[in-house]
Design an enzyme around this catalytic site. Structure first.
Site, PDB file in Angstrom:
ATOM      1  N   SER A 101      94.552  -1.719  98.591  1.00 33.35           N
ATOM      2  CA  SER A 101      93.816  -0.697  99.330  1.00 33.35           C
ATOM      3  C   SER A 101      93.996  -0.817 100.830  1.00 33.35           C
ATOM      4  CB  SER A 101      92.316  -0.791  98.998  1.00 33.35           C
ATOM      5  OG  SER A 101      91.803  -2.056  99.372  1.00 33.35           O
ATOM      6  N   GLU A 122      97.022   7.477  95.717  1.00 37.36           N
ATOM      7  CA  GLU A 122      97.913   7.494  96.872  1.00 37.36           C
ATOM      8  C   GLU A 122      99.225   6.819  96.503  1.00 37.36           C
ATOM      9  OE1 GLU A 122      94.867   7.227 100.633  1.00 37.36           O
ATOM     10  OE2 GLU A 122      95.153   5.400  99.460  1.00 37.36           O
ATOM     11  N   HIS A 171      97.911   3.421  94.913  1.00 37.08           N
ATOM     12  CA  HIS A 171      96.518   3.068  95.162  1.00 37.08           C
ATOM     13  C   HIS A 171      95.569   4.004  94.438  1.00 37.08           C
ATOM     14  CE1 HIS A 171      92.898   2.841  98.073  1.00 37.08           C
ATOM     15  NE2 HIS A 171      92.769   1.956  97.103  1.00 37.08           N
ATOM     16  N   ASN A 187      91.179   5.484 103.055  1.00 36.68           N
ATOM     17  CA  ASN A 187      90.448   4.460 103.795  1.00 36.68           C
ATOM     18  C   ASN A 187      90.595   4.631 105.304  1.00 36.68           C
ATOM     19  OD1 ASN A 187      89.112   2.980 101.789  1.00 36.68           O
ATOM     20  ND2 ASN A 187      90.984   1.890 101.255  1.00 36.68           N
TER      21      ASN A 187
END
Length: 528
Positions: free
Chosen positions: A126, A159, A147, A197
């Site tokens: 991540s 992702e 991800h 993120n």
């Protein structure tokens, strides 16, 4: 690595690590008809993961979401491996192990000696660099990021990350697989935080900054972001859900990977709460207490009922003035229409990106009677309104303003003076960071908005949100924040500034790319 053709299809997937993420990936892969092989350094964990999947498939069958035959077939597709050499025939191996660079590098180095030349090695990291993970391999072209988000079966986005040496065909194969497994793939360059993120810094870091400044409580910030700005969760509810033992290290990692970029500065609030074990819902206590899994929030104090004698409204922003005037008229309070406020009038200002103090001084108003109202979101039809006072505002002015804006039954949150209220600051930061992701070409505008809506549950992606509220308005908020505070975290992204000035959508890429190719018919392909 053996070159991957465009026709390459992944049929057998190996998964290293059988925790929540590994199990989730195994579940969607098996249900999509893939052969799944599980490995964990703890052999008992493999059996536990297969038992978990059997129970999950049984529950899906009981709910009518899967038939008996499908459940049996999916479970039969999942097998355990006692050692990594049993992955020799895999087309893809996904690692979902501890978030440590050395451990991931060592695993991929070992896998390279086992799998075939065309096998893709994917990391579910991540926050770690895919390029850095791949650097430990003899052939880094086979390494890509994949991800997923927890819980994998419910979070329908993944992702796909290209490292500097990743073969684009490897990413293409992962995109095709994601769609086959019922997920929406978004593609990103290898940058800290990737898309989700990275974009998520806006909500959390700005919410924490607001509380740290003593502007409002975390409960009030959450209520404003939910009920005024329309988000499903406020920043502190979200932090409780993800848990600080997960989210705080990610905050620190992204901040340091961007070499102390001010936009991503972590907060001592989360560091202290993490040290004290107040990590969130799974611990029974975080920013909120949880009893039988239910959030315990304080009950709001009833609004005052004494209305002001009359109200003078600033005309600095005419559209905002008219919205406030409609509410005042509806409440039956007389309007003061003089060029300057009468001595007994409540003074209402409607700043964008300024604090109530600066707004009062700009118009040479009596700060003891000034109350500011946030008009970024409509005042009518909202579930909450936000007011703020100057440090000099009297209790009488504060309470009568509260009564006025709550007269139709809509809850009002009173906050201390703040440049940009709460919603303005948080939303402008979310939009600005999304714009910077686009400016850096980490992902396409379409993939940025897709990733954020699916990965974070926002009502709109950051670019679409900026368009909906007006790019010029967001730019004004940021420039005023920067002017008043001098804090570089509020500097406007060039992507936002240029499109706002040109009247372009924030979702619109440059008309011509850097190589001179015309993008007039660009359909937002997967490659950034």
């Amino acid at each position: 690595m053996t070159p991957i053709s465009r026709q390459f299809r992944i049929g057998t997937i190996g998964i290293v690590g059988t925790g929540a993420m590994g199990r989730g990936i195994a579940q969607i892969a098996a249900l999509a008809g893939l052969k799944v092989r599980l490995f964990d350094t703890n052999p008992a964990a493999v059996g536990a993961a297969r038992d978990y999947l059997a129970d999950t498939f049984a529950k899906l069958t009981a709910k009518g979401k899967l038939d008996d035959s499908g459940a049996r077939t999916a479970l039969a597709a999942v097998s355990g491996a006692q050692a990594l050499p049993e992955f020799a025939d895999c087309d893809l191996v996904v690692e979902a192990i501890v978030e440590k660079l050395d451990a991931k590098r060592a695993l991929f180095r070992e896998l390279e000696t086992i799998v075939s030349g065309r096998c893709v090695l994917a990391s579910n990291t991540s926050s770690l660099s895919i390029t850095a993970i791949a650097a430990g391999c003899t052939d880094p072209s086979r390494v890509a990021g994949y991800h997923f988000f927890n819980p994998v079966p419910l979070m329908k986005v993944v992702e796909v990350i290209d490292g500097l040496r990743t073969d684009p065909a490897a990413g293409d194969a992962l995109i095709d697989l994601a769609r086959h497994m019922g997920h929406t793939p978004v593609r990103a360059k290898d940058m800290p935080g990737f898309i989700v993120n990275h974009a998520g810094r806006g909500m959390n870091t700005e919410g924490l900054r607001i509380v740290d400044e003593g502007v409002a409580s975390f409960v009030d910030v959450d209520r404003i972001m939910r009920e005024q700005a329309g988000f499903r969760l406020g920043p502190f509810e979200l932090l409780d859900l993800t848990a600080l033992d997960v989210s705080h290290p990610v905050m620190e990692s992204i901040y340091h990977q961007f070499y102390e970029e001010p936009r991503f500065t972590p907060s001592p609030i989360t560091a202290t709460r993490l040290a004290g074990g107040l990590i969130g819902r799974k611990a029974g206590e975080g920013f909120y207490r949880y009893v039988d899994g239910k959030q315990q929030a304080p009950v709001e104090t009833p609004a005052p009922t004494v209305l002001p004698q009359r109200v003078w409204i600033s005309q600095r922003h005419l559209q905002a003035h008219d919205a406030v005037q409609a509410l005042v008229t509806k409440a039956g309070v007389p309007l003061d229409t003089g060029t300057t406020p009468a001595a007994d009038a409540l003074i209402v200002v409607t700043p964008f990106g300024l604090d109530a103090t600066t707004a009062a001084l700009d118009e040479q108003l009596d700060a003891t009677r000034v109350v500011a109202v946030d008009t970024l979101f409509p005042l009518v039809g909202t579930q909450r309104r936000t007011l703020m006072t100057t440090p000099a505002t009297t209790r009488a002015a504060r309470d009568t303003a509260h009564a006025l804006f709550a007269a139709d039954g809509v809850p009002v949150t009173m906050i201390r003076d703040s440049t940009g209220f709460v919603a303005q600051r948080v939303v402008a930061t979310i939009v600005n960071i999304g714009c910077d992701i686009a400016q850096r070409q980490i992902a396409t505008p379409q993939d940025i908005d897709l990733a954020v809506t699916l990965g974070l549950g926002y009502p709109r992606g950051p670019l679409a949100l900026g368009d909906a509220l007006g790019a010029k308005c967001i730019l004004t908020i940021l420039r005023n924040l920067y002017t008043v505070l001098g804090d570089p975290r509020y500097r406007a992204s060039p992507w936002l500034a240029r499109r706002a000035q040109l009247g372009l959508s924030l979702t619109q890429p440059d008309a011509v790319d850097i190589n001179g190719a015309d993008r007039a018919n660009d359909n937002h392909a997967s490659h950034p």
